[in-house]
Scaffold this active site. Sequence first.
Site, PDB file in Angstrom:
ATOM      1  N   HIS A  36       0.811  -1.216   0.000  1.00  0.00           N
ATOM      2  CA  HIS A  36       0.000   0.000   0.000  1.00  0.00           C
ATOM      3  C   HIS A  36       0.844   1.267   0.000  1.00  0.00           C
ATOM      4  O   HIS A  36       0.323   2.355  -0.270  1.00  0.00           O
ATOM      5  CB  HIS A  36      -0.944  -0.011   1.195  1.00  0.00           C
ATOM      6  CG  HIS A  36      -2.003  -1.070   1.111  1.00  0.00           C
ATOM      7  ND1 HIS A  36      -3.280  -0.810   0.675  1.00  0.00           N
ATOM      8  CD2 HIS A  36      -1.957  -2.403   1.381  1.00  0.00           C
ATOM      9  CE1 HIS A  36      -3.986  -1.939   0.678  1.00  0.00           C
ATOM     10  NE2 HIS A  36      -3.208  -2.917   1.115  1.00  0.00           N
ATOM     11  N   ASP A  92       3.655   9.259  -1.095  1.00  0.00           N
ATOM     12  CA  ASP A  92       2.520   8.449  -0.670  1.00  0.00           C
ATOM     13  C   ASP A  92       2.252   7.371  -1.705  1.00  0.00           C
ATOM     14  O   ASP A  92       2.441   7.600  -2.914  1.00  0.00           O
ATOM     15  CB  ASP A  92       1.261   9.313  -0.515  1.00  0.00           C
ATOM     16  CG  ASP A  92       0.467   8.980   0.732  1.00  0.00           C
ATOM     17  OD1 ASP A  92       0.598   7.843   1.225  1.00  0.00           O
ATOM     18  OD2 ASP A  92      -0.274   9.855   1.220  1.00  0.00           O
TER      19      ASP A  92
END
Length: 464
Positions: free
Chosen positions: A155, A362
Site C-alpha cells: 500500500h 505516498d
Amino acid sequence: MARVIIVSNRVPIPKSRGASAGGLTVALRDLLTPGTVWFGWSGRLSADPSLQPAIVEARGVTYATIDLKAETYRGFYVGFANGTLWPLLHFRLGLMQYRQEDYDDYLSVNRLFAESLRTMLQPDDTVWAHDYHLVPFARMLRQQGFRGPLGFFLHVPFVPPSMLEALPVGRELVADLCAYDLVGFQTEEHARDFRDCAQRLLGATVRGEWVRLNGRSMRAFADPIGIDAEGFHQEAQRAENDSLVKRVAGSLAGRALAIGVDRMDYSKGLPQRFEAYGRLFERHPEHRRQVHFLQICPRSREEVDEYRKLRIELDRLTGRINGRFSEFDWTPLRYSARAAPRSTLAGLYRIGRIGLVTPLRDGMNLVAKEFVAAQSDEDPGVLVLSQFAGAAQELTEALIINPFDPDAIADAMHHALIMPAPERKERHQALKEKVFRTTAQAYCARFMDALLSIKAQSIPRVAA
C-alpha cells in the site's frame, strides 16, 4: 470450497453495527463474503501467546487473530516496520534506523503468523497478504508446506535500487517478495522500481511484468486502489445535514474552506502545508479574511520519536500563523488532532472549496479520491495534489504541485480560490470519471483475477 484468506498486520473485527470502517476494510469490502477469512494480530499483547487463533464470526466472515509478546511487538512494529521500512519506503533515509534485533523480531512475527495460519488452511485456499509488515510471510508460509496461490499488495511506495541498497537486508526483502506469486503496487513506477531491484540486486530475469528468480516466476504489476465512489458521494450528500458539518459551514460566515485530512505522519508534508498557507497571505493578501483552513490530523504512532516531534512542530506553526494573521472575528487556521467519523469527513469535503493533499511521498492517498467523490457537480471544489502521491498518476486534472515548495502550494491555493466555475466544473468532471472508474471493487477484481490466472498457469512454487 475454495476460500480467500486475507492477511494483514491488524484485523478489523466489526465491533458494532455503527462502527466506522478502516481504509483496508473499505477497499476489500467486496471480498468480505461468507467463507472469507481475515487473519492477523488481535491488537493484544500477551506474555505467552497461543498459536491457535481466536475466532470471531460476523456476517459469514471469519476473523482469526493471535496475540503477540510485548517485546517482540516493539521490535517488529515500532522498530523494523515503522522505524526502518516506513521511512525507507517513503524516501526518508535520514530517518531510517536499522537494528539487527528489530529485524529478527520482524522475522519472528512473520514466522508466527505463518505457523498459526497454517493450522487453518485448506489445500485450495487463496492467500492475499497486505503491506510492508508482511514481506517475508510468503517464504515462511511456503516453509510450512502451503502450496496454494499467494498474493501480496504493497500500500506504500517502493524505492529504486540505489535507495534500497542502504538497507542492510534489502536484498533479502526483495527475495522474500519474489516468493509470492503476485505482488501488486499502487503505480507502475513502484512496480518498475521493484523489478529493477530484483534484476540489479539479485540478478533476476525481468520480462515485462514477470520476474524470474531461482527457477520460478512471479508477476509484479500496478493495481491502483480505489474507493466506493458512488457510496461515498451519497454519504457526502447525506452528511450535509450532519450537525457538525452544519456548524462548520455556519462558522465560515461566507468564507471559503480549505481542508486537509491526514494521519499525523512526517510523510504527509504537514509542516510544508502549514507554511504554504501562511505564504498564501503574504503572496496574495487579497485572500486574508476570505478563507479558513481546517486541518484534521489524528495522532498516531506516538511511541516513535519523530511523530512526537512532528506534533510539537505543528502546534508551533499553528500558533505562529494564527498569531500573525488572525483578527478578532477571523482565525485563519483550525487544527484538530481528533479523529472524525467517515460520514462527517464526507460532509466536510463536500463544503470544501480546496482539498489539500500534499504528501512528500505516498503510495496512493485515498483522501484525494474521497474529496473528488464528495463534491457537488454544480459547484465543485478544487483538488491541490502532490506530484509524489500515487493518485497524481491518475488525477492529472488536479492542480499538481511539488510539496517541498510552499510558494508553489500557496500559488495553487490562490489559483483554486479565483478559478472560474466553468473551469472548476470541467476539471471536476474529468476527475470524477476517473475516481468512479478505478474503484475499490475494480481494484479487488483486478488483483484476484490476476492471482487466479497465475494459479491456472501452474507457475512453479518456491522450494520449502
